[in-house]
Motif scaffolding. Structure first.
Motif, PDB file in Angstrom:
ATOM      1  N   ARG A   1       0.825  -1.214   0.000  1.00 14.22           N
ATOM      2  CA  ARG A   1       0.000   0.000   0.000  1.00 14.22           C
ATOM      3  C   ARG A   1       0.859   1.264   0.000  1.00 14.22           C
ATOM      4  N   ASP A   2       1.949   1.258   0.753  1.00 14.42           N
ATOM      5  CA  ASP A   2       2.839   2.415   0.743  1.00 14.42           C
ATOM      6  C   ASP A   2       3.544   2.556  -0.598  1.00 14.42           C
ATOM      7  N   GLY A   3       3.760   1.439  -1.286  1.00 12.68           N
ATOM      8  CA  GLY A   3       4.364   1.497  -2.613  1.00 12.68           C
ATOM      9  C   GLY A   3       3.472   2.209  -3.612  1.00 12.68           C
ATOM     10  N   LEU A   4       2.166   2.070  -3.437  1.00  9.54           N
ATOM     11  CA  LEU A   4       1.230   2.809  -4.281  1.00  9.54           C
ATOM     12  C   LEU A   4       1.429   4.304  -4.079  1.00  9.54           C
ATOM     13  N   MET A   5       1.671   4.695  -2.842  1.00  9.37           N
ATOM     14  CA  MET A   5       1.894   6.109  -2.528  1.00  9.37           C
ATOM     15  C   MET A   5       3.223   6.603  -3.100  1.00  9.37           C
TER      16      MET A   5
ATOM     17  N   LYS B   1      -0.156  15.284   0.032  1.00  7.70           N
ATOM     18  CA  LYS B   1      -1.279  15.406  -0.901  1.00  7.70           C
ATOM     19  C   LYS B   1      -1.615  14.051  -1.535  1.00  7.70           C
ATOM     20  N   VAL B   2      -0.575  13.312  -1.945  1.00  6.76           N
ATOM     21  CA  VAL B   2      -0.796  11.998  -2.556  1.00  6.76           C
ATOM     22  C   VAL B   2      -1.380  11.026  -1.539  1.00  6.76           C
ATOM     23  N   ARG B   3      -0.794  10.991  -0.341  1.00  3.84           N
ATOM     24  CA  ARG B   3      -1.262  10.064   0.692  1.00  3.84           C
ATOM     25  C   ARG B   3      -2.706  10.360   1.065  1.00  3.84           C
ATOM     26  N   THR B   4      -3.037  11.624   1.262  1.00  2.69           N
ATOM     27  CA  THR B   4      -4.400  11.992   1.634  1.00  2.69           C
ATOM     28  C   THR B   4      -5.383  11.632   0.533  1.00  2.69           C
TER      29      THR B   4
ATOM     30  N   ALA C   1      -2.837  11.307   8.314  1.00  5.06           N
ATOM     31  CA  ALA C   1      -1.700  10.406   8.106  1.00  5.06           C
ATOM     32  C   ALA C   1      -0.669  10.993   7.149  1.00  5.06           C
ATOM     33  N   GLY C   2      -1.112  11.530   6.025  1.00  7.55           N
ATOM     34  CA  GLY C   2      -0.181  12.065   5.037  1.00  7.55           C
ATOM     35  C   GLY C   2       0.714  13.169   5.577  1.00  7.55           C
ATOM     36  N   PRO C   3       0.135  14.239   6.132  1.00  7.64           N
ATOM     37  CA  PRO C   3       0.977  15.303   6.690  1.00  7.64           C
ATOM     38  C   PRO C   3       1.915  14.815   7.789  1.00  7.64           C
TER      39      PRO C   3
END
Length: 213
Positions: A139-143, A156-159, A187-189
């Protein structure tokens, strides 16, 4: 870096210890979030919704989602590594063990304490294992792949990914709580802020300038 470059890079012992601490801490943080009862993570909502619609068990739905996410790595040119394998092996196992060891919260204050601690630790240990630079989990690889392709900031991408996953999970019948929405937005920030301090610097970051002849 590809898997070979990750293993050949310097500071291997330091990075390996950081990877293992990050992944076990990440699993523990997930146990705190789930045990708090305030709201599951976005990917858990998606897995619950998929299980509800398909008749699969929650674990089978989770594994299926991970496989589908890995397919998206191909157009994103994301490369697996040792961290990818360890993520699959350690996070779920650690979460299961932690869930049995951490006392269940008995009051609302305890629930909020578990959730708040879990949220901060979730972001910190996520950044810690990513900062070891041995590759990311599915899942983090998608980010990280989306960040590289779009050249957008991590938060921005994670959110965006978290919100999309929550929305799909909710449409499929997954349970969305207040904690789910907070986690999706925060989570993203938080991960981006922690990564500034947890990313291990390598020589590859500052290649020597070419000399003109």
């Amino acid at each position: 870096m590809n898997a070979g470059e990750q293993l050949r890079a310097e500071k291997k012992t330091h990075r390996l210890i950081q990877l293992l601490i990050g992944l076990t801490g990440y699993g523990t943080a997930l146990a705190l979030l789930v045990g708090s009862g305030v709201g599951a993570s976005s990917w858990n909502v998606l897995a619950e919704g998929l299980a509800h619609r398909s008749g699969l068990t929650f674990r089978m739905a989770t594994n299926l989602i991970a496989l589908v996410v890995l397919v998206f790595w191909i157009p994103l040119r994301e490369l697996p590594g040792l961290g990818t394998v360890f993520n699959v092996v350690l996070v779920g196992t650690t979460a299961d063990v932690a869930a049995h060891l951490i006392p269940a919260p008995a009051t609302l204050v305890q629930q909020l304490t578990h959730y708040s601690l879990g949220l901060v630790l979730f972001a910190f240990f996520d950044a810690l294992y990513l900062g070891a630079r041995f590759g990311s989990g599915p899942r983090d690889g998608l980010m990280t792949g989306a960040i590289r392709v779009t050249d957008q900031p991590l938060w921005k991408v994670r959110t965006s990914i978290e919100v999309i996953v929550v929305a799909i999970g909710w449409v499929l019948g997954g349970t969305v709580g207040a904690g789910t929405l907070i986690l999706a937005l925060a989570a993203g920030p938080l991960v981006q802020a922690f990564l500034h301090h947890t990313t291990v610097p390598l020589r590859i970051d500052n290649p020597p300038a070419s000399t003109a002849h």
